[in-house]
Design a protein around this motif. Sequence first.
Motif, PDB file in Angstrom:
ATOM      1  N   GLN A 122       0.822  -1.206   0.000  1.00  0.00           N
ATOM      2  CA  GLN A 122       0.000   0.000   0.000  1.00  0.00           C
ATOM      3  C   GLN A 122       0.852   1.249   0.000  1.00  0.00           C
ATOM      4  N   SER A 123       0.212   2.373  -0.316  1.00  0.00           N
ATOM      5  CA  SER A 123       0.826   3.694  -0.241  1.00  0.00           C
ATOM      6  C   SER A 123      -0.091   4.569   0.594  1.00  0.00           C
ATOM      7  N   VAL A 124       0.476   5.178   1.624  1.00  0.00           N
ATOM      8  CA  VAL A 124      -0.334   6.031   2.495  1.00  0.00           C
ATOM      9  C   VAL A 124       0.412   7.339   2.765  1.00  0.00           C
ATOM     10  N   PRO A 125      -0.313   8.422   3.048  1.00  0.00           N
ATOM     11  CA  PRO A 125       0.356   9.699   3.282  1.00  0.00           C
ATOM     12  C   PRO A 125       0.925   9.869   4.687  1.00  0.00           C
ATOM     13  N   THR A 126       0.368   9.143   5.671  1.00  0.00           N
ATOM     14  CA  THR A 126       0.806   9.337   7.061  1.00  0.00           C
ATOM     15  C   THR A 126       1.029   8.005   7.759  1.00  0.00           C
ATOM     16  N   VAL A 127       1.707   8.057   8.900  1.00  0.00           N
ATOM     17  CA  VAL A 127       2.019   6.851   9.664  1.00  0.00           C
ATOM     18  C   VAL A 127       0.756   6.158  10.162  1.00  0.00           C
ATOM     19  N   ALA A 128      -0.314   6.913  10.356  1.00  0.00           N
ATOM     20  CA  ALA A 128      -1.558   6.335  10.866  1.00  0.00           C
ATOM     21  C   ALA A 128      -2.121   5.270   9.937  1.00  0.00           C
ATOM     22  N   GLY A 129      -1.820   5.357   8.650  1.00  0.00           N
ATOM     23  CA  GLY A 129      -2.355   4.406   7.688  1.00  0.00           C
ATOM     24  C   GLY A 129      -1.454   3.227   7.400  1.00  0.00           C
ATOM     25  N   CYS A 130      -0.297   3.168   8.056  1.00  0.00           N
ATOM     26  CA  CYS A 130       0.664   2.087   7.803  1.00  0.00           C
ATOM     27  C   CYS A 130       0.107   0.731   8.240  1.00  0.00           C
ATOM     28  N   PRO A 131       0.639  -0.361   7.684  1.00  0.00           N
ATOM     29  CA  PRO A 131       0.174  -1.700   8.076  1.00  0.00           C
ATOM     30  C   PRO A 131       0.401  -1.956   9.557  1.00  0.00           C
ATOM     31  N   LYS A 132      -0.254  -2.956  10.061  1.00  0.00           N
ATOM     32  CA  LYS A 132      -0.071  -3.366  11.453  1.00  0.00           C
ATOM     33  C   LYS A 132       1.422  -3.605  11.704  1.00  0.00           C
ATOM     34  N   PRO A 133       1.976  -3.060  12.800  1.00  0.00           N
ATOM     35  CA  PRO A 133       3.427  -3.166  13.035  1.00  0.00           C
ATOM     36  C   PRO A 133       3.840  -4.532  13.580  1.00  0.00           C
ATOM     37  N   ASP A 134       3.606  -5.565  12.777  1.00  0.00           N
ATOM     38  CA  ASP A 134       3.848  -6.935  13.248  1.00  0.00           C
ATOM     39  C   ASP A 134       5.085  -7.578  12.642  1.00  0.00           C
ATOM     40  N   LEU A 137      10.308   5.721   1.234  1.00  0.00           N
ATOM     41  CA  LEU A 137       9.837   7.016   1.741  1.00  0.00           C
ATOM     42  C   LEU A 137      10.048   8.118   0.701  1.00  0.00           C
ATOM     43  N   PRO A 138       9.228   9.168   0.751  1.00  0.00           N
ATOM     44  CA  PRO A 138       9.412  10.299  -0.171  1.00  0.00           C
ATOM     45  C   PRO A 138      10.786  10.940  -0.002  1.00  0.00           C
ATOM     46  N   GLY A 139      11.367  11.369  -1.114  1.00  0.00           N
ATOM     47  CA  GLY A 139      12.666  12.042  -1.059  1.00  0.00           C
ATOM     48  C   GLY A 139      12.542  13.445  -0.496  1.00  0.00           C
ATOM     49  N   TYR A 140      13.617  13.928   0.080  1.00  0.00           N
ATOM     50  CA  TYR A 140      13.612  15.287   0.635  1.00  0.00           C
ATOM     51  C   TYR A 140      14.465  16.217  -0.228  1.00  0.00           C
ATOM     52  N   MET A 174       6.993  12.786   7.757  1.00  0.00           N
ATOM     53  CA  MET A 174       8.188  11.961   7.919  1.00  0.00           C
ATOM     54  C   MET A 174       8.662  11.929   9.375  1.00  0.00           C
ATOM     55  N   GLU A 175       8.598  13.059  10.043  1.00  0.00           N
ATOM     56  CA  GLU A 175       9.000  13.085  11.450  1.00  0.00           C
ATOM     57  C   GLU A 175       8.101  12.166  12.274  1.00  0.00           C
ATOM     58  N   GLU A 176       6.804  12.197  11.973  1.00  0.00           N
ATOM     59  CA  GLU A 176       5.874  11.318  12.691  1.00  0.00           C
ATOM     60  C   GLU A 176       6.188   9.855  12.398  1.00  0.00           C
ATOM     61  N   TYR A 177       6.407   9.536  11.131  1.00  0.00           N
ATOM     62  CA  TYR A 177       6.703   8.147  10.778  1.00  0.00           C
ATOM     63  C   TYR A 177       8.002   7.678  11.447  1.00  0.00           C
ATOM     64  N   LEU A 178       9.054   8.466  11.317  1.00  0.00           N
ATOM     65  CA  LEU A 178      10.368   8.048  11.809  1.00  0.00           C
ATOM     66  C   LEU A 178      10.451   7.954  13.325  1.00  0.00           C
ATOM     67  N   THR A 179       9.648   8.735  14.019  1.00  0.00           N
ATOM     68  CA  THR A 179       9.714   8.722  15.488  1.00  0.00           C
ATOM     69  C   THR A 179       8.610   7.890  16.136  1.00  0.00           C
ATOM     70  N   GLN A 180       7.544   7.593  15.396  1.00  0.00           N
ATOM     71  CA  GLN A 180       6.407   6.897  16.006  1.00  0.00           C
ATOM     72  C   GLN A 180       6.228   5.457  15.539  1.00  0.00           C
ATOM     73  N   GLU A 215      19.802  12.706  16.673  1.00  0.00           N
ATOM     74  CA  GLU A 215      19.219  13.458  17.793  1.00  0.00           C
ATOM     75  C   GLU A 215      17.904  12.850  18.268  1.00  0.00           C
ATOM     76  N   ASN A 216      17.190  12.191  17.358  1.00  0.00           N
ATOM     77  CA  ASN A 216      15.906  11.588  17.705  1.00  0.00           C
ATOM     78  C   ASN A 216      16.002  10.080  17.938  1.00  0.00           C
ATOM     79  N   SER A 217      17.231   9.599  18.072  1.00  0.00           N
ATOM     80  CA  SER A 217      17.502   8.187  18.385  1.00  0.00           C
ATOM     81  C   SER A 217      16.857   7.218  17.388  1.00  0.00           C
ATOM     82  N   VAL A 218      16.855   7.622  16.119  1.00  0.00           N
ATOM     83  CA  VAL A 218      16.338   6.742  15.062  1.00  0.00           C
ATOM     84  C   VAL A 218      17.502   5.905  14.536  1.00  0.00           C
ATOM     85  N   PRO A 219      17.437   4.583  14.651  1.00  0.00           N
ATOM     86  CA  PRO A 219      18.549   3.746  14.173  1.00  0.00           C
ATOM     87  C   PRO A 219      18.706   3.854  12.652  1.00  0.00           C
TER      88      PRO A 219
END
Length: 197
Positions: free
Chosen positions: A10-22, A76-79, A96-102, A132-136
């Motif tokens: 799938q393609s979604v605009p925000t982290v809320a629409g991402c697949p179940k984090p399993d 992910l979309p390019g910056y 992107m900040e929401e996706y990468l941190t949440q 800085e946001n502890s994203v591996p």
Amino acid sequence: MEINTSEYLQSVPTVAGCPKPDKEEFAFVGRSNVGKSSLINMLTGRKSLALTSHTPGKTQTINHFLINKIWYLVDLPGYGYAKRSKTSRLAWQINMEEYLTQRENLTCVFLLIDANIKPQEIDLEFADWLGENSVPFCIIFTKSDKSKSIAIKKNIEAFFTVMAETWMILPQHFVTSANKKTGRKEVLGYIEELCAK
């Protein structure tokens, strides 16, 4: 690791629409026109899994692919695409900040850097933000077949020289070429290693 099956989910605009984090999730991000789609296609062995384009900034959504029914590959979309409107760039930053941190199952971000050019401030700033946001994350230098090996080596060394000014431990990195399939075994091996932990 060999990739036997890869399917678009799938393609979604925000982290809320991402697949179940399993499942373990590995995201690929970089400056527009860094060769992200070509790299993803090379890694998966599929010519058009991720759509390539001569127009930078084509990817606008969070794109999930299920690999071997075991882990998610995320395109992910390019910056840094200058022709986007200010509103569009702000929306990208927020999403992107929401996706990468949440995103709780995000195992590693692969930050793509063009190996043919000198260190770009926007790439260094993005790496700093991840730290800085502890994203591996680790770094993938792309398009290594486009310049002489000595020039590629110089650019990579220059990038890490700048990073070393503020980083105590430098991130792991890989050097790749989508055309020559350089680095494929190493990147997939690293993903397999992280999935096994």
